[in-house]
Write a protein that holds these residues in place. Structure first.
Motif, PDB file in Angstrom:
ATOM      1  N   PRO A   1      30.963  43.331  52.288  1.00 57.70           N
ATOM      2  CA  PRO A   1      31.986  42.677  51.460  1.00 57.70           C
ATOM      3  C   PRO A   1      31.894  41.163  51.538  1.00 57.70           C
ATOM      4  O   PRO A   1      31.436  40.595  52.542  1.00 57.70           O
ATOM      5  CB  PRO A   1      33.302  43.201  52.049  1.00 57.70           C
ATOM      6  N   ASP A   2      32.329  40.532  50.489  1.00 50.52           N
ATOM      7  CA  ASP A   2      32.323  39.070  50.436  1.00 50.52           C
ATOM      8  C   ASP A   2      33.420  38.536  51.357  1.00 50.52           C
ATOM      9  O   ASP A   2      34.600  38.878  51.184  1.00 50.52           O
ATOM     10  CB  ASP A   2      32.566  38.615  48.999  1.00 50.52           C
ATOM     11  N   PRO A   3      33.078  37.721  52.352  1.00 48.82           N
ATOM     12  CA  PRO A   3      34.116  37.225  53.282  1.00 48.82           C
ATOM     13  C   PRO A   3      35.225  36.459  52.569  1.00 48.82           C
ATOM     14  O   PRO A   3      36.400  36.572  52.951  1.00 48.82           O
ATOM     15  CB  PRO A   3      33.328  36.320  54.237  1.00 48.82           C
ATOM     16  N   GLU A   4      34.870  35.699  51.552  1.00 50.89           N
ATOM     17  CA  GLU A   4      35.894  34.935  50.840  1.00 50.89           C
ATOM     18  C   GLU A   4      36.862  35.858  50.113  1.00 50.89           C
ATOM     19  O   GLU A   4      38.081  35.632  50.125  1.00 50.89           O
ATOM     20  CB  GLU A   4      35.223  33.985  49.844  1.00 50.89           C
ATOM     21  N   VAL A   5      36.336  36.918  49.496  1.00 54.59           N
ATOM     22  CA  VAL A   5      37.201  37.874  48.805  1.00 54.59           C
ATOM     23  C   VAL A   5      38.069  38.624  49.804  1.00 54.59           C
ATOM     24  O   VAL A   5      39.257  38.877  49.551  1.00 54.59           O
ATOM     25  CB  VAL A   5      36.346  38.848  47.975  1.00 54.59           C
ATOM     26  N   VAL A   6      37.499  38.984  50.950  1.00 57.71           N
ATOM     27  CA  VAL A   6      38.279  39.681  51.977  1.00 57.71           C
ATOM     28  C   VAL A   6      39.429  38.808  52.457  1.00 57.71           C
ATOM     29  O   VAL A   6      40.564  39.282  52.641  1.00 57.71           O
ATOM     30  CB  VAL A   6      37.359  40.079  53.150  1.00 57.71           C
ATOM     31  N   GLU A   7      39.166  37.537  52.639  1.00 57.40           N
ATOM     32  CA  GLU A   7      40.226  36.621  53.081  1.00 57.40           C
ATOM     33  C   GLU A   7      41.333  36.508  52.031  1.00 57.40           C
ATOM     34  O   GLU A   7      42.528  36.509  52.368  1.00 57.40           O
ATOM     35  CB  GLU A   7      39.619  35.249  53.368  1.00 57.40           C
TER      36      GLU A   7
ATOM     37  N   GLU B   1      42.099  38.802  49.770  1.00 57.84           N
ATOM     38  CA  GLU B   1      42.820  40.073  49.725  1.00 57.84           C
ATOM     39  C   GLU B   1      43.795  40.201  50.882  1.00 57.84           C
ATOM     40  O   GLU B   1      44.910  40.717  50.711  1.00 57.84           O
ATOM     41  CB  GLU B   1      41.821  41.228  49.741  1.00 57.84           C
ATOM     42  N   GLN B   2      43.396  39.748  52.067  1.00 57.94           N
ATOM     43  CA  GLN B   2      44.313  39.781  53.209  1.00 57.94           C
ATOM     44  C   GLN B   2      45.509  38.862  52.977  1.00 57.94           C
ATOM     45  O   GLN B   2      46.650  39.215  53.312  1.00 57.94           O
ATOM     46  CB  GLN B   2      43.566  39.379  54.478  1.00 57.94           C
TER      47      GLN B   2
ATOM     48  N   GLU C   1      47.828  40.656  50.603  1.00 55.79           N
ATOM     49  CA  GLU C   1      48.571  41.734  51.252  1.00 55.79           C
ATOM     50  C   GLU C   1      49.715  41.183  52.096  1.00 55.79           C
ATOM     51  O   GLU C   1      50.795  41.785  52.166  1.00 55.79           O
ATOM     52  CB  GLU C   1      47.622  42.569  52.118  1.00 55.79           C
TER      53      GLU C   1
ATOM     54  N   ILE D   1      40.673  36.949  42.744  1.00 55.33           N
ATOM     55  CA  ILE D   1      39.892  38.013  43.391  1.00 55.33           C
ATOM     56  C   ILE D   1      39.066  38.767  42.358  1.00 55.33           C
ATOM     57  O   ILE D   1      37.875  39.046  42.565  1.00 55.33           O
ATOM     58  CB  ILE D   1      40.834  38.965  44.151  1.00 55.33           C
TER      59      ILE D   1
ATOM     60  N   LYS E   1      34.952  38.814  42.328  1.00 57.34           N
ATOM     61  CA  LYS E   1      34.226  40.084  42.423  1.00 57.34           C
ATOM     62  C   LYS E   1      33.277  40.255  41.241  1.00 57.34           C
ATOM     63  O   LYS E   1      32.115  40.660  41.411  1.00 57.34           O
ATOM     64  CB  LYS E   1      35.218  41.247  42.476  1.00 57.34           C
TER      65      LYS E   1
END
Length: 355
Positions: free
Chosen positions: A105-111, A113-114, A117, A142, A146
């Motif tokens: 997963p893309d770290p920037e997208v994960v950050e 998304e977190q 949330e 996001i 993506k």
């Protein structure tokens, strides 16, 4: 045009600007610069043609000119403004499924998304909250990141494929019989939902070379007869969930589904108006949305205003095929909502719930 050219195996997508550039280069040198700029609607003082449209590739056959052989300038001049490299085995997306599965997963997208949330606090609905706009903005970012990442991966994979494909072919030929056999190219299947379009595609694309004049005339008549109902059809947004890969090149449906395939009791996620729209394909008419709320939004967005106008003229009918046969006429919009709920099992938003 760009997507279709990539699906056809072109290395670079063909855009309308490519043909515009080609026409401009044909006029360049054969007409005055003022006429050329007028044709392209360019302001001469900005020199747009020389900065963005002039062909950077050589327009004549250098190799044949050196060895004093007949030149093929006409063909080269016609094709130099677009790419001529094509491999039918390379579609628009040739990235293997295993590559997508193993892609971290893309770290920037994960950050992002977190962060979203945390703002949502475990709640699904965000409407009416203080941070609603921030959450929606994060969702757009996001989604954009993506999509851009997928696009970049596909482009890089295709670029690597076209860069290394000649080397792979040379190495395979050098290995001789001991090497790997050339992979067989499988022509992609054509998935056409509208029967008239499928029959028309079969007539236009699958013609034998020994057709007589009478056979050609018969095909022309059939094509004209198919064009008439095809012009009355209507396509909506493409949905991957209703697409099916056909086993043959073109599957032609003999006839449209009859009304008896539409049960009186519908699924709660089906649209009570689309099921009676004969301009849509069978898959679109019987499409089931993921949630009833999504179907409600579709009904309010696509059909509610039209039904309100029909209500003013006392023209509220049920569009279900069986109700059409019986000529079911309803008094008002709330009567329609009660009818589709009691007879078809589909609930709709009440008048006070519609924004």
């Amino acid at each position: 045009m760009g997507r279709q050219s990539l699906d056809a195996g072109e290395e670079k997508p063909m855009q309308p600007k490519d043909w515009r550039r080609g026409a401009a280069n044909e006029a360049n040198g054969k007409a005055p610069d003022a006429v050329r700029d007028q044709m392209l609607r360019h302001d001469p003082k900005w020199a747009t043609f020389n900065s963005a449209y002039i062909n950077a590739k050589v327009k004549f056959h250098l190799q044949n000119a050196v060895i004093h052989e007949p030149q093929e300038d006409a063909l080269i001049e016609m094709l130099t403004h677009i790419g001529v490299t094509r491999d039918p085995r390379a579609g628009r997306d040739i990235v293997p499924d295993k590559v997508w599965q193993d892609m971290p997963p893309d770290p920037e997208v994960v950050e992002l998304e977190q962060r979203r949330e945390r703002l949502k606090g475990g709640q699904y609905r965000v409407q009416g909250r203080d941070n609603e706009q921030e959450i929606r903005d994060l969702t757009k970012v996001i989604r954009s990141k993506k999509a851009q990442r997928v696009k970049n991966i596909i482009e890089d994979y295709r670029a690597d494929y076209f860069y290394n494909r000649p080397t792979w072919d040379i190495e395979r030929q050098a290995r001789g019989d001991d090497g790997e056999e050339e992979e067989e190219y499988a022509e992609p299947a054509i998935d056409l939902q509208i029967p008239e379009r499928a029959q028309l595609a079969k007539i236009l694309c699958n013609q034998s070379e020994d057709l007589s004049h009478e056979d050609l005339s018969s095909l022309r008549i059939q094509a004209a007869e198919l064009w008439v109902p095809l012009c009355g059809k209507r396509e909506t947004v493409k949905r991957d969930r209703i697409r099916r890969r056909l086993p043959t090149a073109v599957m032609v449906k003999e006839e449209s589904p009859r009304p008896d395939v539409f049960p009186l009791l519908m699924d709660g996620k089906q649209c009570p108006r689309c099921i009676g729209d004969e301009w849509l394909s069978f898959e679109e008419r019987t499409f089931k949305y993921c949630r009833p709320a999504v179907m409600y939004d579709h009904f309010d967005r696509e059909h509610l205003e039209e039904m309100k106008e029909n209500e003013k003229h006392n023209l509220i009918f049920c569009d279900h095929p069986r109700c059409k046969e019986e000529g079911v006429k309803l008094q008002h919009l709330d009567h329609f909502r009660a009818h589709v709920m009691s007879h078809h099992g589909v609930s709709l938003r009440r008048s006070d719930q519609v924004k």
